[in-house]
Structures are given as C-alpha cells and as structure tokens.
Design a protein around this motif. Structure first.
Motif, PDB file in Angstrom:
ATOM      1  N   TYR A  82       0.805  -1.223   0.000  1.00  0.00           N
ATOM      2  CA  TYR A  82       0.000   0.000   0.000  1.00  0.00           C
ATOM      3  C   TYR A  82       0.838   1.272   0.000  1.00  0.00           C
ATOM      4  N   GLY A  83       1.925   1.250  -0.781  1.00  0.00           N
ATOM      5  CA  GLY A  83       2.675   2.486  -1.025  1.00  0.00           C
ATOM      6  C   GLY A  83       3.925   2.673  -0.182  1.00  0.00           C
ATOM      7  N   GLN A  84       4.151   1.814   0.815  1.00  0.00           N
ATOM      8  CA  GLN A  84       5.396   1.920   1.589  1.00  0.00           C
ATOM      9  C   GLN A  84       6.165   0.613   1.482  1.00  0.00           C
ATOM     10  N   GLU A  85       7.489   0.707   1.525  1.00  0.00           N
ATOM     11  CA  GLU A  85       8.301  -0.517   1.568  1.00  0.00           C
ATOM     12  C   GLU A  85       9.551  -0.249   2.384  1.00  0.00           C
ATOM     13  N   VAL A  86      10.206  -1.346   2.787  1.00  0.00           N
ATOM     14  CA  VAL A  86      11.374  -1.262   3.653  1.00  0.00           C
ATOM     15  C   VAL A  86      12.463  -0.358   3.055  1.00  0.00           C
ATOM     16  N   ALA A  87      12.611  -0.403   1.735  1.00  0.00           N
ATOM     17  CA  ALA A  87      13.656   0.400   1.083  1.00  0.00           C
ATOM     18  C   ALA A  87      13.513   1.897   1.399  1.00  0.00           C
ATOM     19  N   ASP A  88      12.294   2.358   1.682  1.00  0.00           N
ATOM     20  CA  ASP A  88      12.080   3.795   1.951  1.00  0.00           C
ATOM     21  C   ASP A  88      12.661   4.211   3.294  1.00  0.00           C
ATOM     22  N   ILE A  89      12.829   3.266   4.209  1.00  0.00           N
ATOM     23  CA  ILE A  89      13.151   3.647   5.593  1.00  0.00           C
ATOM     24  C   ILE A  89      14.375   2.933   6.167  1.00  0.00           C
ATOM     25  N   LEU A  90      14.933   1.978   5.407  1.00  0.00           N
ATOM     26  CA  LEU A  90      16.044   1.188   5.959  1.00  0.00           C
ATOM     27  C   LEU A  90      17.320   2.035   6.049  1.00  0.00           C
ATOM     28  N   VAL A  91      17.982   1.986   7.213  1.00  0.00           N
ATOM     29  CA  VAL A  91      19.289   2.639   7.384  1.00  0.00           C
ATOM     30  C   VAL A  91      20.379   1.597   7.160  1.00  0.00           C
ATOM     31  N   ASP A  92      20.361   0.545   7.989  1.00  0.00           N
ATOM     32  CA  ASP A  92      21.330  -0.551   7.823  1.00  0.00           C
ATOM     33  C   ASP A  92      20.870  -1.777   8.601  1.00  0.00           C
ATOM     34  N   VAL A  93      21.609  -2.858   8.447  1.00  0.00           N
ATOM     35  CA  VAL A  93      21.328  -4.076   9.223  1.00  0.00           C
ATOM     36  C   VAL A  93      22.653  -4.554   9.811  1.00  0.00           C
ATOM     37  N   THR A  94      22.568  -5.252  10.953  1.00  0.00           N
ATOM     38  CA  THR A  94      23.734  -6.024  11.380  1.00  0.00           C
ATOM     39  C   THR A  94      23.411  -7.481  11.075  1.00  0.00           C
ATOM     40  N   ALA A  95      24.439  -8.204  10.660  1.00  0.00           N
ATOM     41  CA  ALA A  95      24.214  -9.589  10.243  1.00  0.00           C
ATOM     42  C   ALA A  95      25.446 -10.418  10.585  1.00  0.00           C
ATOM     43  N   TRP A  96      25.220 -11.701  10.769  1.00  0.00           N
ATOM     44  CA  TRP A  96      26.352 -12.622  10.858  1.00  0.00           C
ATOM     45  C   TRP A  96      26.669 -13.060   9.424  1.00  0.00           C
ATOM     46  N   ASP A  97      27.920 -12.827   9.011  1.00  0.00           N
ATOM     47  CA  ASP A  97      28.347 -13.197   7.664  1.00  0.00           C
ATOM     48  C   ASP A  97      29.043 -14.559   7.772  1.00  0.00           C
ATOM     49  N   TRP A  98      28.390 -15.609   7.254  1.00  0.00           N
ATOM     50  CA  TRP A  98      28.909 -16.969   7.417  1.00  0.00           C
ATOM     51  C   TRP A  98      30.161 -17.194   6.581  1.00  0.00           C
ATOM     52  N   THR A  99      30.344 -16.404   5.518  1.00  0.00           N
ATOM     53  CA  THR A  99      31.550 -16.545   4.690  1.00  0.00           C
ATOM     54  C   THR A  99      32.739 -15.906   5.403  1.00  0.00           C
ATOM     55  N   GLY A 158      32.761 -15.183   8.612  1.00  0.00           N
ATOM     56  CA  GLY A 158      32.852 -15.713   9.976  1.00  0.00           C
ATOM     57  C   GLY A 158      32.848 -14.618  11.032  1.00  0.00           C
ATOM     58  N   ARG A 159      32.142 -13.503  10.767  1.00  0.00           N
ATOM     59  CA  ARG A 159      32.062 -12.425  11.761  1.00  0.00           C
ATOM     60  C   ARG A 159      30.799 -11.595  11.536  1.00  0.00           C
ATOM     61  N   GLU A 160      30.522 -10.735  12.539  1.00  0.00           N
ATOM     62  CA  GLU A 160      29.366  -9.848  12.411  1.00  0.00           C
ATOM     63  C   GLU A 160      29.736  -8.666  11.519  1.00  0.00           C
ATOM     64  N   VAL A 161      28.810  -8.269  10.649  1.00  0.00           N
ATOM     65  CA  VAL A 161      29.060  -7.139   9.754  1.00  0.00           C
ATOM     66  C   VAL A 161      27.867  -6.179   9.817  1.00  0.00           C
ATOM     67  N   THR A 162      28.123  -4.930   9.410  1.00  0.00           N
ATOM     68  CA  THR A 162      27.034  -3.973   9.232  1.00  0.00           C
ATOM     69  C   THR A 162      26.906  -3.714   7.737  1.00  0.00           C
ATOM     70  N   LEU A 163      25.698  -3.866   7.216  1.00  0.00           N
ATOM     71  CA  LEU A 163      25.462  -3.623   5.793  1.00  0.00           C
ATOM     72  C   LEU A 163      24.527  -2.421   5.656  1.00  0.00           C
ATOM     73  N   SER A 164      24.941  -1.440   4.872  1.00  0.00           N
ATOM     74  CA  SER A 164      24.089  -0.262   4.666  1.00  0.00           C
ATOM     75  C   SER A 164      22.902  -0.668   3.795  1.00  0.00           C
ATOM     76  N   ALA A 165      21.906   0.222   3.736  1.00  0.00           N
ATOM     77  CA  ALA A 165      20.739  -0.064   2.879  1.00  0.00           C
ATOM     78  C   ALA A 165      21.205  -0.306   1.442  1.00  0.00           C
ATOM     79  N   ALA A 166      22.184   0.472   0.977  1.00  0.00           N
ATOM     80  CA  ALA A 166      22.680   0.304  -0.405  1.00  0.00           C
ATOM     81  C   ALA A 166      23.318  -1.073  -0.567  1.00  0.00           C
TER      82      ALA A 166
END
Ligand SMILES: Cc1cc2nc3c(=O)[nH]c(=O)nc-3n(C[C@H](O)[C@H](O)[C@H](O)COP(=O)(O)OP(=O)(O)OC[C@H]3O[C@@H](n4cnc5c(N)ncnc54)[C@H](O)[C@@H]3O)c2cc1C
Length: 359
Positions: free
Chosen positions: A130-147, A149-157
């Motif tokens: 209904y006109g909104q999506e995560v891409a409009d408001i996402l700043v970044d995510v923290t994730a475990w990167d299995w390749t 082997g550590r935690e990373v921060t990924l920007s919306a881009a």
C-alpha cells in the motif's frame, strides 16, 4: 540454546504443511548467537526461520538445521535532524513495531500494518504494501556473515533492495541480527496512493490522513482480501501472495489498463500487474480446489491450504495456476515463498519462471 532433533516445522509456518527439521533451535537472546555458530560448525550453516509466513517446507522436511529467530526489542533514538532512528531485534514481530511507531507519532511504516512476520525478514524481500516498503526507511542491518565468519554492518545500499528482493533473498550467507530504520515524526500518513484505501477513507489519491486512520483503512482493505492472519478464518493457512506481481512491457501495460487491470509503476522504474488479477482473468474462481487440499481463497485470488495439504500438492497447484495464466495472458508468474528442504516440483517452477524472465 536447546537444539531439538527431528522437530516438526509445519506448526511454525502459516501454511502449516511440510516435514520435520533434522535440527531445530530457537534463538531468544542475541548474546547466545555463539550457540548458533557452534551448531553451524557441528552441522552446517542453518536456515533462518522467522514467523514462517513466506516459506514452503518440503514434505521430506529439512536436513539443514533450522534456527528460529525469537529475539525481541526495539530501541528508539532521536537523531540531530529530528528524525527517529529505531534499531530492532530480528525476531521482533513487525506488527508490534508498526503499532508502536504509530503510537509514537512516527510515519514510514503505517501502511505495513497487518503484514505478518518478524522484522529480521523484512529486508529479505524488501517487504512492502500500500505504497510503503522497507527500502524507503532502511538505514542498515547487522548480520552474521557466514563466509567471513564475523558480524558485519550492511548499509541499505549494500542490501541491494529491489521489488520483493535483496541480496538476502537467494543466499543464506547472512543471518540478520538487527535492523535499523529511520522514521519521521508526523501526525499525517505518507500520501495514500492505493485506490481502494483512498476510497474507504473518502479522500483523493495522494492525500494524507492521521496515521491511525491510514492504518485502520489499510487493515480493513487487507481483511476484505483475507490478507490478515486470523485463526478463525477458514482461509487462514496461506502465505499472502503466492506469486510476485509480474513485470509488463509498455504494450502489455496499455492492453491490461484497457481491461481495467491494476497496473502500477514501481520505484525501480518497472511496471507490474497484479498477479491475483491475472489469476482471475485466467478463469479461476474463488474457493476452487486446484490440487488435493489446496484451493483458491474464498476472498482473493491466492492459494490456501486445508485438510491434508502437502508441499507437493501446493507446488502442483502453483504450477497449474502459473501454466493457466501463461496460456491465457502470455505472462509467466514467479512464485514468491522460499523453499526449506527439497521439493523438486516447486524448485522446477521457480527455475522455469527465472528462465522465462531471462533476456
Ligand atoms: C496473510 C499474509 C499477508 C502478507 N502480506 C504481505 C505484504 O503485504 N507484503 C509483503 O511484502 N509480504 C507479505 N507477506 C509475506 C510475509 O509476511 C513477509 O515476507 C514477511 O516478511 C515474512 O516474515 P517471516 O518472519 O514470517 O519470515 P519467514 O517466512 O520465516 O522467512 C522468509 C524468508 O526470510 C528468511 N529470513 C527470515 N528471518 C531472517 C533473518 N533474521 N536473517 C536472514 N534470513 C531470514 C528466511 O530464511 C526465508 O528465506 C504476507 C504473508 C501472509 C501470510
């Protein structure tokens, strides 16, 4: 973190079908993530389950370990520019977050009301409605990167969000741990762009209304289509839209608009038509049985499970619908839910859709 063996997955999904997980664990505290790393070392990198509202579990179950994200919590902080930044645990229910943001007088996710699932799953397919999506408001995510082997921060881009897709959609390289959004304090919603919602509110498309009124109207429209989970509803066992809204070219869009099909231009510059309109146009009827235990919803042109439905029957029904739509309209539908385990018929359906989308 307790790991169960040979544990049923069906009750953890909204379709309620499929077999067991060879190993199933639930993460309730992010501080215990080391246990997930240990499980991956012993077995293999796990599949991550949120609320199971966008997955199909294979009848034979899942040999890959499954970790259910059940972490909880959201921290709101005012930024120097007056916006509000909220960092949310991956297992936090989206519905709870949306209600909290509306209650705090923040705009940005009010039309996402009624979408089931966890916040950690929202960047995976760039959830939107209904006109909104995560891409409009996402700043970044923290994730475990299995390749790595550590935690990373990924920007919306970095997340490369597209229409119901992202780098996370076809890869289990990352497990999302937290998601950060930027919202704006406001009394009024973002402009209402959907005809049915605007009509219910008695406004013209493009106008705004108080946040709670916008959310109530979206919920009412969603309910009329069976797009809000409700245990008392016989159409309750579903995954929302089984198919993505397909891209159409200029000529197709013109023809479809002449037939009053819902054809919309999207932020990625592409034009898409509603999959449910195409399903109706292909001659299916509400409530129609398509495969054993799998039928059309009684409210909307999407598949729902009942009785003894199996993943194989769900895949067969999705194939029947996709083939009929292609025959009637020349447009190939792509199934949306992700597969846990091995269901060859469903995999083939996804591959056929990819092949027909290739240039
Ligand atoms: C009634 C109904 C209505 C719906 N309406 C909409 C709608 O309007 N718009 C829309 O976009 N979607 C809609 N959906 C689909 C679904 O709700 C969303 O895709 C939701 O984001 C899925 O969340 P979940 O927690 O249930 O994820 P799951 O179904 O558990 O998982 C979905 C995918 O995300 C992955 N995943 C989940 N959490 C993580 C994590 N922390 N890290 C890495 N990967 C993860 C899973 O491995 C899987 O591949 C609807 C579904 C239903 C049943």
């Amino acid at each position: 973190m307790h790991v169960r063996t040979n544990a049923p997955l069906a009750p953890l999904t909204t379709l309620g079908i499929g077999g067991n997980a060879a190993h199933l664990a639930e993460l309730t505290d992010l501080d215990d993530f080391g246990d997930v790393v240990e499980l991956a070392r012993r077995e293999q990198v796990p599949l991550i389950l949120g609320s199971g509202s966008n997955v199909l579990v294979a009848d034979a179950g899942c040999a890959v370990p499954v970790v259910r994200m059940a972490t909880h919590g959201a921290v709101f902080e005012r930024a120097p520019d007056g916006s509000v930044v909220v960092t949310v645990q991956a297992g936090h229910p989206l519905q709870e977050l949306v209600e909290e943001t509306i209650g705090n007088g923040l705009t940005g996710m009010e039309t996402l009301i009624g979408i089931p699932g966890t916040v950690g799953a929202t960047p995976v397919q760039n959830v939107g409605a209904y006109g909104q999506e995560v891409a409009d408001i996402l700043v970044d995510v923290t994730a475990w990167d299995w390749t790595a082997g550590r935690e990373v921060t990924l920007s919306a881009a970095d997340c490369r969000l597209g229409h119901r897709t992202s780098i996370f959609k076809r890869s289990n390289r990352w497990t999302l741990l937290t998601v950060t959004f930027r919202l704006r304090p406001a009394q009024l919603s973002t402009p209402i762009t959907y005809g049915m919602v605007a009509k219910l509110l008695g406004i013209a498309k493009g106008e705004s209304v108080p946040l709670d009124e916008a959310a109530a109207a979206v919920l009412a429209v969603r309910r009329s289509k069976g797009m809000v989970l409700d245990a008392s509803d016989p159409d309750n066992r579903n995954v929302g839209s089984v198919f993505l809204s397909p891209v159409v070219n200029g000529g197709q869009a013109e023809e479809l608009r002449a037939e009053e099909a819902p054809v919309n231009d999207f932020p990625d510059g592409l034009t898409r038509v509603s999959a449910s309109w195409l399903i109706k146009a292909a001659g299916f009827t509400l409530g129609q049985t398509i495969a054993p235990g799998v039928r059309m919803s009684t409210k909307h042109f999407t598949l729902v499970a009942g009785g003894q439905a199996t993943a194989a029957a769900f895949a067969e029904a999705a194939r029947t619908v996709a083939d009929a739509v292609q025959k009637a309209t020349g447009i190939r539908l792509t199934p949306e839910p992700d597969l846990f385990g091995d269901e060859p018929a469903y995999l083939r359906l996804k591959q056929d859709a990819l092949a027909s989308a290739a240039p």
